[in-house]
Structure formats: C-alpha cells, structure tokens
Design a protein around this motif. Sequence first.
Motif, PDB file in Angstrom:
ATOM      1  N   ILE A 234       0.859  -1.101  -0.161  1.00  0.00           N
ATOM      2  CA  ILE A 234      -0.440   0.142   0.472  1.00  0.00           C
ATOM      3  C   ILE A 234       0.982   1.249  -0.118  1.00  0.00           C
ATOM      4  CG2 ILE A 234      -1.384   1.312   1.466  1.00  0.00           C
ATOM      5  CD1 ILE A 234      -2.633  -1.140   2.417  1.00  0.00           C
ATOM      6  N   ALA A 235       1.824   0.677   0.754  1.00  0.00           N
ATOM      7  CA  ALA A 235       2.565   2.370   0.867  1.00  0.00           C
ATOM      8  C   ALA A 235       3.240   2.853  -0.464  1.00  0.00           C
ATOM      9  CB  ALA A 235       3.743   2.225   2.016  1.00  0.00           C
ATOM     10  N   LEU A 236       3.892   1.610  -1.109  1.00  0.00           N
ATOM     11  CA  LEU A 236       4.730   1.711  -2.212  1.00  0.00           C
ATOM     12  C   LEU A 236       3.180   2.018  -3.369  1.00  0.00           C
ATOM     13  CD1 LEU A 236       7.561  -0.549  -3.795  1.00  0.00           C
ATOM     14  CD2 LEU A 236       5.879   0.434  -5.422  1.00  0.00           C
ATOM     15  N   THR A 237       2.911   1.467  -3.605  1.00  0.00           N
ATOM     16  CA  THR A 237       1.411   2.628  -4.659  1.00  0.00           C
ATOM     17  C   THR A 237       1.703   3.217  -3.914  1.00  0.00           C
ATOM     18  OG1 THR A 237       0.345   0.380  -4.015  1.00  0.00           O
ATOM     19  CG2 THR A 237      -1.413   1.613  -5.360  1.00  0.00           C
ATOM     20  N   SER A 238       1.219   4.311  -2.741  1.00  0.00           N
ATOM     21  CA  SER A 238       0.871   6.061  -2.525  1.00  0.00           C
ATOM     22  C   SER A 238       1.882   6.858  -3.250  1.00  0.00           C
ATOM     23  CB  SER A 238       0.805   5.656  -0.914  1.00  0.00           C
ATOM     24  OG  SER A 238       1.677   5.948  -0.914  1.00  0.00           O
ATOM     25  N   LEU A 239       2.843   6.352  -3.181  1.00  0.00           N
ATOM     26  CA  LEU A 239       3.906   7.552  -3.922  1.00  0.00           C
ATOM     27  C   LEU A 239       3.373   7.448  -5.534  1.00  0.00           C
ATOM     28  CD1 LEU A 239       7.347   6.012  -2.672  1.00  0.00           C
ATOM     29  CD2 LEU A 239       5.676   7.073  -1.824  1.00  0.00           C
ATOM     30  N   PHE A 240       3.007   6.830  -5.874  1.00  0.00           N
ATOM     31  CA  PHE A 240       2.344   6.919  -7.321  1.00  0.00           C
ATOM     32  C   PHE A 240       0.640   7.641  -7.318  1.00  0.00           C
ATOM     33  CE2 PHE A 240       5.406   3.712  -7.609  1.00  0.00           C
ATOM     34  CZ  PHE A 240       6.848   4.653  -8.099  1.00  0.00           C
ATOM     35  N   LEU A 280       9.448  13.924  -2.916  1.00  0.00           N
ATOM     36  CA  LEU A 280       9.840  12.804  -4.883  1.00  0.00           C
ATOM     37  C   LEU A 280       8.116  13.511  -4.538  1.00  0.00           C
ATOM     38  CD1 LEU A 280      12.025   9.559  -2.726  1.00  0.00           C
ATOM     39  CD2 LEU A 280      12.402  11.829  -4.167  1.00  0.00           C
ATOM     40  N   SER A 281       7.602  13.940  -4.789  1.00  0.00           N
ATOM     41  CA  SER A 281       6.095  14.212  -5.253  1.00  0.00           C
ATOM     42  C   SER A 281       6.250  14.288  -7.088  1.00  0.00           C
ATOM     43  CB  SER A 281       5.793  15.674  -4.540  1.00  0.00           C
ATOM     44  OG  SER A 281       6.241  16.980  -5.157  1.00  0.00           O
ATOM     45  N   PHE A 282       6.866  14.048  -7.015  1.00  0.00           N
ATOM     46  CA  PHE A 282       6.780  14.110  -8.578  1.00  0.00           C
ATOM     47  C   PHE A 282       7.033  12.882  -9.397  1.00  0.00           C
ATOM     48  CE2 PHE A 282      11.491  13.091  -7.521  1.00  0.00           C
ATOM     49  CZ  PHE A 282      11.560  11.543  -8.332  1.00  0.00           C
ATOM     50  N   LEU A 283       7.020  11.380  -8.416  1.00  0.00           N
ATOM     51  CA  LEU A 283       6.513  10.182  -8.861  1.00  0.00           C
ATOM     52  C   LEU A 283       5.436  10.319  -8.591  1.00  0.00           C
ATOM     53  CD1 LEU A 283       8.528   7.983  -5.780  1.00  0.00           C
ATOM     54  CD2 LEU A 283       9.306   8.616  -8.140  1.00  0.00           C
ATOM     55  N   LYS A 284       4.569  11.267  -8.672  1.00  0.00           N
ATOM     56  CA  LYS A 284       2.736  10.926  -8.672  1.00  0.00           C
ATOM     57  C   LYS A 284       2.526  11.455 -10.549  1.00  0.00           C
ATOM     58  CE  LYS A 284       1.777  12.028  -4.155  1.00  0.00           C
ATOM     59  NZ  LYS A 284       1.876  11.003  -3.604  1.00  0.00           N
ATOM     60  N   THR A 285       3.819  12.043 -10.706  1.00  0.00           N
ATOM     61  CA  THR A 285       3.363  12.121 -11.940  1.00  0.00           C
ATOM     62  C   THR A 285       3.787  11.731 -13.457  1.00  0.00           C
ATOM     63  OG1 THR A 285       4.024  14.119 -12.396  1.00  0.00           O
ATOM     64  CG2 THR A 285       1.684  14.241 -11.983  1.00  0.00           C
ATOM     65  N   ILE A 286       5.003  10.861 -12.741  1.00  0.00           N
ATOM     66  CA  ILE A 286       6.381  10.247 -13.466  1.00  0.00           C
ATOM     67  C   ILE A 286       5.831   9.413 -14.306  1.00  0.00           C
ATOM     68  CG2 ILE A 286       7.348   8.612 -11.690  1.00  0.00           C
ATOM     69  CD1 ILE A 286      10.445   9.101 -13.111  1.00  0.00           C
ATOM     70  N   PRO A 287       6.320   9.114 -15.902  1.00  0.00           N
ATOM     71  CA  PRO A 287       5.641   7.755 -17.218  1.00  0.00           C
ATOM     72  C   PRO A 287       6.496   6.761 -16.357  1.00  0.00           C
ATOM     73  CG  PRO A 287       6.600  10.060 -17.653  1.00  0.00           C
ATOM     74  CD  PRO A 287       6.772  10.317 -16.651  1.00  0.00           C
ATOM     75  N   LEU A 288       4.904   5.973 -15.488  1.00  0.00           N
ATOM     76  CA  LEU A 288       5.890   4.619 -14.665  1.00  0.00           C
ATOM     77  C   LEU A 288       5.380   3.557 -15.440  1.00  0.00           C
ATOM     78  CD1 LEU A 288       6.764   3.619 -12.323  1.00  0.00           C
ATOM     79  CD2 LEU A 288       4.423   3.413 -11.731  1.00  0.00           C
ATOM     80  N   VAL A 289       6.165   1.868 -16.069  1.00  0.00           N
ATOM     81  CA  VAL A 289       6.048   0.939 -15.983  1.00  0.00           C
ATOM     82  C   VAL A 289       6.959  -0.479 -15.463  1.00  0.00           C
ATOM     83  CG1 VAL A 289       7.054  -0.851 -17.969  1.00  0.00           C
ATOM     84  CG2 VAL A 289       6.824   1.300 -18.958  1.00  0.00           C
ATOM     85  N   ILE A 290       5.257  -1.071 -15.414  1.00  0.00           N
ATOM     86  CA  ILE A 290       5.303  -2.089 -13.825  1.00  0.00           C
ATOM     87  C   ILE A 290       5.392  -3.081 -15.109  1.00  0.00           C
ATOM     88  CG2 ILE A 290       4.377  -2.630 -11.763  1.00  0.00           C
ATOM     89  CD1 ILE A 290       2.759  -0.653 -11.419  1.00  0.00           C
ATOM     90  N   LEU A 291       7.203  -4.185 -14.151  1.00  0.00           N
ATOM     91  CA  LEU A 291       7.073  -5.454 -15.052  1.00  0.00           C
ATOM     92  C   LEU A 291       6.720  -6.595 -14.382  1.00  0.00           C
ATOM     93  CD1 LEU A 291      10.493  -4.928 -16.167  1.00  0.00           C
ATOM     94  CD2 LEU A 291       8.440  -4.679 -17.544  1.00  0.00           C
ATOM     95  N   VAL A 292       6.176  -7.273 -14.894  1.00  0.00           N
ATOM     96  CA  VAL A 292       5.459  -8.498 -13.868  1.00  0.00           C
ATOM     97  C   VAL A 292       5.239  -9.928 -14.191  1.00  0.00           C
ATOM     98  CG1 VAL A 292       3.413  -7.309 -12.130  1.00  0.00           C
ATOM     99  CG2 VAL A 292       3.253  -8.250 -14.840  1.00  0.00           C
ATOM    100  N   ASN A 293       5.102 -10.878 -13.916  1.00  0.00           N
ATOM    101  CA  ASN A 293       5.567 -12.659 -14.147  1.00  0.00           C
ATOM    102  C   ASN A 293       4.484 -13.144 -13.716  1.00  0.00           C
ATOM    103  OD1 ASN A 293       6.890 -12.678 -12.787  1.00  0.00           O
ATOM    104  ND2 ASN A 293       8.414 -13.585 -13.319  1.00  0.00           N
ATOM    105  N   ASN A 294       4.720 -14.457 -14.086  1.00  0.00           N
ATOM    106  CA  ASN A 294       3.617 -15.543 -12.825  1.00  0.00           C
ATOM    107  C   ASN A 294       3.815 -15.730 -11.149  1.00  0.00           C
ATOM    108  OD1 ASN A 294       3.859 -16.715 -16.227  1.00  0.00           O
ATOM    109  ND2 ASN A 294       2.089 -16.400 -15.765  1.00  0.00           N
ATOM    110  N   ASP A 295       4.982 -15.346 -11.529  1.00  0.00           N
ATOM    111  CA  ASP A 295       5.299 -14.939  -9.283  1.00  0.00           C
ATOM    112  C   ASP A 295       5.213 -14.028  -9.223  1.00  0.00           C
ATOM    113  OD1 ASP A 295       5.922 -18.360  -9.613  1.00  0.00           O
ATOM    114  OD2 ASP A 295       8.078 -17.169 -11.015  1.00  0.00           O
ATOM    115  N   SER A 296       4.718 -12.971  -9.418  1.00  0.00           N
ATOM    116  CA  SER A 296       4.136 -12.019  -9.128  1.00  0.00           C
ATOM    117  C   SER A 296       3.274 -11.624  -7.967  1.00  0.00           C
ATOM    118  CB  SER A 296       4.395 -10.034 -10.160  1.00  0.00           C
ATOM    119  OG  SER A 296       5.175 -10.395 -10.582  1.00  0.00           O
ATOM    120  N   SER A 297       3.116 -11.596  -6.210  1.00  0.00           N
ATOM    121  CA  SER A 297       2.011 -12.656  -5.798  1.00  0.00           C
ATOM    122  C   SER A 297       2.020 -11.422  -5.328  1.00  0.00           C
ATOM    123  CB  SER A 297       1.725 -13.327  -5.907  1.00  0.00           C
ATOM    124  OG  SER A 297       1.548 -14.242  -4.524  1.00  0.00           O
ATOM    125  N   GLY A 298       0.127 -10.878  -4.677  1.00  0.00           N
ATOM    126  CA  GLY A 298       0.129 -10.562  -2.458  1.00  0.00           C
ATOM    127  C   GLY A 298       0.681  -9.035  -3.610  1.00  0.00           C
TER     128      GLY A 298
END
Length: 386
Positions: A234-240, A280-298
């Motif tokens: 939740i904390a990491l999500t909140s940064l963006f 680090l408030s610029f993180l709320k607007t920075i272009p963002l890509v998230i990499l995931v795979n089948n073992d990305s969980s929880g």
Amino acid sequence: MRRFFFVLAFTLLSMLDAANTPVYDPATLYQEVVQKIKDESINPVDEKRLMNRCLDGMVNSVDQNGRYLNEEEYETLYLSSKAVAGVGLFLAEKHNHIFVKSVVDHSPAQKANLQKDDEIVQIDGILVRDLNFEEVVAALRGSPNTKVKLGILKPNSFKSIEVQVMRKVVAIDYITSLMFEGDIAYVKVSSFAQNALLEMLDDIQYLYNLQHNKLNGMILDLRDNPGGYFISGIALTSLFLEKDKPIINVKSRHKEEKKQYINTPQDYDGIEYAEKIEALSFLKTIPLVILVNNDSSGSSEIVASVLQEYNRATIIGTPTFGKDTFATLFPLSTTSSAVKFATARWSTPKGKSVWPNGVTPNIEVMQESEEDDKPLSEALRVLKKE
C-alpha cells in the motif's frame, strides 16, 4: 391395522439402527486410524509426524497457502533469539515441488552455482516431497557456518546432483536500483519487507540527485516478487497516486472489520517519512511502467492492479499469480506452535479482485531467457516513446 404394525415395526428398527450407530467423535476417530496404521503399516510410523500432517492438512483444506507450524518450524522461523543463517535462496512451490525462484547475490547458494528454476529434491538426505514449504525453509536455515547437503535437479535433467552449501548470515538487499539511458530510473523490489518504503525512498532520492533532479520515467520491476507485508505494498502504491485516493478495500468474515485504505501517510505507517515522501512528489506524475510475471503475488498485485486501474502505470509482462488474501499467524496455547491462514480479502477501489486470473498486463511479453530480457526492452521502448 396391518399398516399400523408395519409403521411401528419400521420405527422400532430405525430406533435400533440409530442406537447401534456410533456417535461421531473426531478424537476417537483419529486415535483409531493412528492405531490401525501403527498395527498394520509396513512402513515405520512417527506418531508426532502423523499429528503434524493431520493439523497441516486441516489448515490447508480451508486455505491452500495455509500452514500448521510445528514447534521446530515456529521456533526457527519466528521465535529464535539465536543467530539464524541461510543459504540465500528465494523459493517457489509449484505442484508440490520446490524450485529456486532467485538467488541472492554473493550468497552461499550463488557460490555453489545454484540458479533460477533449479529444483530442490533433497535436504540432508530427506526427500523434499515429504516436506511442506515451511519445513523446507526451516531445514535450509540453521546456525551460521554449518553445512547443508542439497539434492538439486537442474532444468531438463533427469538425474539430481548433490551440492554442499555452508549456511551464512545473508544480507538481502530487497531494493535494487540503477539508471538507464534517457534518464530512466529502474527499481526492482524483490520482496515487500517491513522497511521496503524507507529503502525505496532512499534509493529513488539517490537516483534523483545523481541525475541532477531529472527523471524522465521509471520502471518498477516486481517480477518474482512473492509479496510480503501488505502495508508495504500500500505504501509503495501511494507514492504514485495523488493524496486521498482510495487504494484498496479489505474485508474479513467480521463485518465490522471492513476497511478502505486511503493514500494518506497515516494509513500505511508512512507518517514518519512524510518529508521524504513530499520531497519525491514528482513520482505522482512521472511516466511509469511496471514489470510483472506469474510469480508476482500478494502485495505486488496490489501495486500493479491499483495503478493499472487508475491508468497510472503501463503493466508489461505476463499475468500475475492471482492472490487476493492476507494471512494471519496465530500462536497456539497448547504447544509452542502456530497456524497461519487467510483471514482477509482485498479488492481494488472499483471492487475488482485479482483472483483467480491475476493482473492482465497492458502489454503481454514473456521473458524467454536471462540473456534476452524482452519485457525490460519493451518497457524502455514504451518510456522513450512517451
């Protein structure tokens, strides 16, 4: 009259039959089965192990990821005040087989040439197929500078090899960061530990300063991340996300325990880092890509699903694991053991669940080899295009 006697006779027979039917008593049933096994089994019988398996099966029947932790496992994994060492492996359980998910840099496992997708088939002569996941983890841990023998089956091999590894106190760096050409930051989160937020803030601040306060995009790599503390997710999500945005809804079987987590620092234990987050408030607007795979969980799925729902990030890779529950550890009073099972379920702000299909990427790309990281290449292409 004949009908009356027929009904009476049937009733009496039913009463006799009911009287002869044994009363169901789980404890008696268990003892009878154990006694039969002890009397008749051709294999040696360890009654304590039978009980452990029985309890583990009970918990596992209500939660496939649930576990009963016996005294040794609970002591090793949660209570030990002694220095505990390991070999430096992240593991994954698939169809009752234990595989190496990743290897910690500079660890004993890396020095022994253990690699991703290796299967562990034996630990000190004990077949892994006879152990549950927690038993495997506990068996790999022990006192520093003690040796453990592993039977390893390499991918596409039919014969296992024996590897001897020295246990060491392994320093695990859960956050890895670097810069790519074009002022694109790359941050890999291996697991959501309790201090993940602080490490993430420090790493991003370092990269930001290194680039003279200029970042044109960010790649957040959550591949092979099994989750961890959901509050860290939740904390990491909140940064963006902008302030006061709902992040997830959580509910348990108790109606009064329903809760919605909002993007405010006090909602995810981030109040003490408020200044660093603001810097680090610029993180709320920075272009963002998230990499995931089948073992990305929880917690990895919390980050990916929520930021995708807000159209805040482009998700690249393959569908995630599909786990929408939180587990709680319950110490038991009868012995120094514990049970752990799912007690709450989460959903996105729009009420969507990642179970059972996981997060579907915006761009589906499979990594075919370690040498050719196609998802990462695609992430760089997307960000440079933006």
